[in-house]
Each structure stands twice: as C-alpha cells, then as structure tokens.
Write an enzyme that holds these catalytic residues in place. Structure first.
Site, PDB file in Angstrom:
ATOM      1  N   ASN A  43      24.371  64.177  72.355  1.00 36.80           N
ATOM      2  CA  ASN A  43      23.145  64.106  73.136  1.00 36.80           C
ATOM      3  C   ASN A  43      23.476  64.310  74.611  1.00 36.80           C
ATOM      4  O   ASN A  43      24.345  63.643  75.161  1.00 36.80           O
ATOM      5  CB  ASN A  43      22.484  62.733  72.937  1.00 36.80           C
ATOM      6  CG  ASN A  43      21.200  62.608  73.736  1.00 36.80           C
ATOM      7  OD1 ASN A  43      20.480  63.585  73.934  1.00 36.80           O
ATOM      8  ND2 ASN A  43      20.906  61.408  74.201  1.00 36.80           N
ATOM      9  N   GLU A  44      22.768  65.253  75.243  1.00 40.44           N
ATOM     10  CA  GLU A  44      23.001  65.517  76.662  1.00 40.44           C
ATOM     11  C   GLU A  44      21.680  65.561  77.440  1.00 40.44           C
ATOM     12  O   GLU A  44      21.582  66.222  78.479  1.00 40.44           O
ATOM     13  CB  GLU A  44      23.784  66.826  76.833  1.00 40.44           C
ATOM     14  CG  GLU A  44      25.147  66.814  76.156  1.00 40.44           C
ATOM     15  CD  GLU A  44      25.995  68.047  76.450  1.00 40.44           C
ATOM     16  OE1 GLU A  44      25.833  68.614  77.561  1.00 40.44           O
ATOM     17  OE2 GLU A  44      26.815  68.428  75.590  1.00 40.44           O
TER      18      GLU A  44
END
Length: 433
Positions: free
Chosen positions: A273-274
């Site tokens: 997740n970014e």
C-alpha cells in the site's frame, strides 16, 4: 491423469510427437512432477523451447535418467500426445547420447530448499518493467540467485463489479468469458499459472503483491477490508479447498471461474500500500491471516513493502510485525536511500521496530534491504560491486532479524550485467554469502 500414472512418470523417458512443424518427433526425459496439479515437465534435447505438458516450456533438464524401453502407456496432454516408456537402467537412446548435461545453475526441487529464516535470501518483484517477457518468471526461479518472487500487481482493490483489477505482464492473455462478464479487471494467465507451478516445484515461493505505486488500495470500513480479504483469498489463495473452512461457499462458487491462475494457488500475499492511509489495514491483515490459518494444506507467507522513512505512511506497524517478511524500500527516498548517510541508522531503527513484539514463539518478520536492480528504478541505485560493503555494514550492526535483499525488479536485475557478464542478482547473492 491419475496419481499412479504420475508416479510412473518418475521413471520414464518420453517420446513426444506433434510438438512443432519443424520437429515431428523427439526423445526427452521427465524432469519434474507436480502431483497436486497433475502436471509434469519434459526436457527435449535440441528443441529450442523445451516442452512442458500444457504447452509451456522449461529451460533445462535437471537430471537425466535414461533407460531401456520396456512397455508403454499413452497419455494425452490437451492436443499433444506423449508416449511414455517405463525404464530400466541402460544406455540412453542414440538420439540422446550426445546431449550435454544441463547447467548446474538450474535448481531442481531436489536440490533447493527454501529457508524463510535465512539471512541471505533474495526476493524480486516480477511483471511490470520493460524487460519483462513471456517465460521470464520461470527463468528467475531457475536461477541460483533468487529465492522469492513477488508478482506485481493487483492494482485496484474494488474495480468493475466490485472485483479487483490486476496486471501481471505478458504471461496473461486477455480475459475468459466469465471474467469479461463479471470481473473485466481480472486477466486470464494460463502461461503464468504454469510457470508458478514450476517455480513451486523447484521450491521457490511465489507471492502476490497487492498495491503498487499507482494503485487504488483504500478501505472505507472494517467490513470492506474483511470483504477484500475474502475476495483475494478466493481468487488467488486456497478459497474452496477442502482444508479451508473460512470461505463462504457461495463466494467460492462465484469466484472459481474468475481465478486468473485457475486452480494454481499462490504461496502468499505482499502488501504494498502506497496511498498514504493506513485506515482499516490492520483489519484486512487480521482477516487475511484467518483465511491463511484455515488452510492446512500448505505454507503461506505474508510480506509488506513500506518506504524507509519512519513511520510508514501507508502500512501500519502492527501489520508488519505480524508478517513473515518486510522489505523496506531504501530507494527513491533520499534521506534513507542505499548509499546515503542515513541508510544504516534507518535500517537499524526498522529492525528495532519490527522486533519490538518478538518472542520465542513469535520471532517477528525478517527484515530485507529493498533496492533497485538497475538505474531505471530511481534514486538510491548502487552498483552491484557496492553491495558487499552494504551487507557488511548491516552484518556489523548486530541486527538479528536480517533476512536478505529485495529488488525492483528481477527481470531488470538479470539484464543488468557487468563487462564480464555477471548480473546484478548474482552480485547480491554473493554479497549475502
């Protein structure tokens, strides 16, 4: 194909016909058996793409055991027939006697054992760079310098009709009719599925990455996070297995025809997740771990890929402490990039964070140095010749949870060779010892 027939294949040579327009027939040998998926690999000398049972290929014959023809069975693999001969110790057929032995750098399931607790593993992402080509996943798995492969990416968690969207590179080819109707964001990947099975037969785990730099990965509620865990489990994990008790039967029946890899099950999930929000990711992790615990048929791994600035803006620390591997991205982050003045202090701080809740019964995740495998990965790239010094610095810092190195990405690492032909992944593996 029955298991008894598969057992017989372990002692067979193969006469394959109708494999190409230029070669009407050829002798070959069985090199690997996957009884769970009822598949086998065949090495055919002097054939440019060594034949695999469902129309894909393997690159080297790991062990040739030739024997005299005794009696035979006939097996059909899709449209390509094989005539299989039981063997007894003798000389190889004349057409094989001049065949050279395969390179020793191609590991087999009998010569390689994955050790999740090792401090010298090399993990690589696969699927999204310009050098990626069909067959590249198997090439990575067969190399001696790669231990873990992460498929990139499931890039949208809630795409068309609330199913995920994904892209895994040239091993996929369009969509099935079921996917096109119900989940048009999902690809059909029969070739990649074959390569995953071959990697698993060698003993190398293949994980599925969820997220990426350009991705839609946010959760709006705990319930939505748990729903996504179930969906991803049923599409790529053991959902629907007899040993899995946590999957809703109706959910499984809805997703079976949508699975990008068919019946092939990945070895775990990577959380990348970014999007700079950790909301409900702990709930997702908890739900995913429940699904994993429900399937006793195989070992699964969970990994996470945070950026090196602490704390990570997108992946909660508790999720990472519950993972098996954490590959921190020490690139494209100038304050803690590989080769920067801040790298080693950042690495030691990450080690302490991840080990904070460790115990004898739960040792915590292994920490990996994440880097770019070629200059195109961005800032923080270091030459292969610099990797031994980086590893020496880490080893000298008394970090007990060091696991190895991760690279974006494996295909580019193989292509990144020095003047003597030594590739970047070989440099990394040698540096780790």
């Amino acid at each position: 194909m029955s298991r008894s027939t598969l057992s017989k294949l372990k002692h067979c040579i193969v006469f394959a016909r109708s494999i190409s327009a230029s070669s009407a027939s050829a002798f070959g040998c069985i090199i690997s058996i996957n009884e769970d998926h009822k598949q086998f690999s065949v090495y055919i000398p002097n054939y440019p793409h060594n034949y695999y049972s469902n129309h894909d290929y393997v690159d080297a014959c790991v062990k040739q055991q030739f024997i005299q023809i005794d009696n035979c069975d006939t097996i059909n693999s899709d449209s390509n027939p094989f005539i299989l001969y039981l063997i007894h110790q003798s000389s190889p057929p004349p057409s094989l006697s001049s065949t050279s032995s395969p390179p020793s750098s191609s590991p087999s399931s009998s010569s390689y054992t994955f050790n999740a607790s090792a401090a010298n593993n090399v993990a690589v992402y696969y699927g999204q760079t310009a050098s990626t080509a069909a067959g590249g996943l198997l090439t990575l798995c067969q190399g001696p310098s790669v231990d873990i492969i992460i498929l990139a990416f499931v890039y949208a968690f809630f795409g068309p009709n609330n199913y995920p969207s994904a892209s895994f590179g040239p091993g996929c080819s369009g969509s099935t009719s079921s996917q096109a109707q119900s989940a048009p964001g999902l690809p059909s990947c029969p070739q990649l599925a074959t390569e995953i099975t071959q990697c698993q037969a060698i003993g190398k785990p293949v994980l599925l990455s969820l997220g990426g730099y350009i991705a839609t990965t946010a959760f709006s509620s705990s319930a939505q996070a748990a729903q996504f865990a179930s969906t991803i489990w049923n599409l790529f994990g053991g959902g629907g297995n007899d040993n899995s008790s946590s999957s809703n039967n109706s959910d499984v029946s809805d997703t079976t025809a949508l699975r990008p890899f068919g019946s092939v099950i990945v070895d775990g999930f990577d959380i990348d997740n970014e999007d700079h929000s950790t909301a409900y990711y702990d709930d997702f992790s908890a739900a995913l771990h429940l699904h994993i615990a429900s399937d006793r048929s195989k070992k699964y791994y969970v990994s996470a890929a945070p950026q090196c600035p602490r704390p990570d803006a997108s992946i909660p620390l508790g999720l990472m402490q519950a993972a098996d591997f954490v590959w921190v991205q020490f690139y494209n982050n100038p304050q803690c990039n590989l080769g920067s003045a801040g790298f080693l202090d950042s690495f030691k701080a990450w080690s302490q964070d991840l080990a904070a809740n460790a115990s004898s019964g739960s040792p915590g995740p292994r920490l990996y140095i994440g880097g770019g495998a070629w200059s195109g990965a961005g800032s923080g790239y270091v030459e292969g010749s610099q990797l031994p010094g980086i590893v020496q610095g880490v080893n000298g810092s008394d970090v007990g949870n060091f696991g190895g190195m991760m690279f974006w990405d494996g295909t580019e690492g193989l292509a990144n060779k020095d003047a003597e032909g030594k590739d970047y992944l070989d440099y990394a593996k040698e540096a780790l010892g």
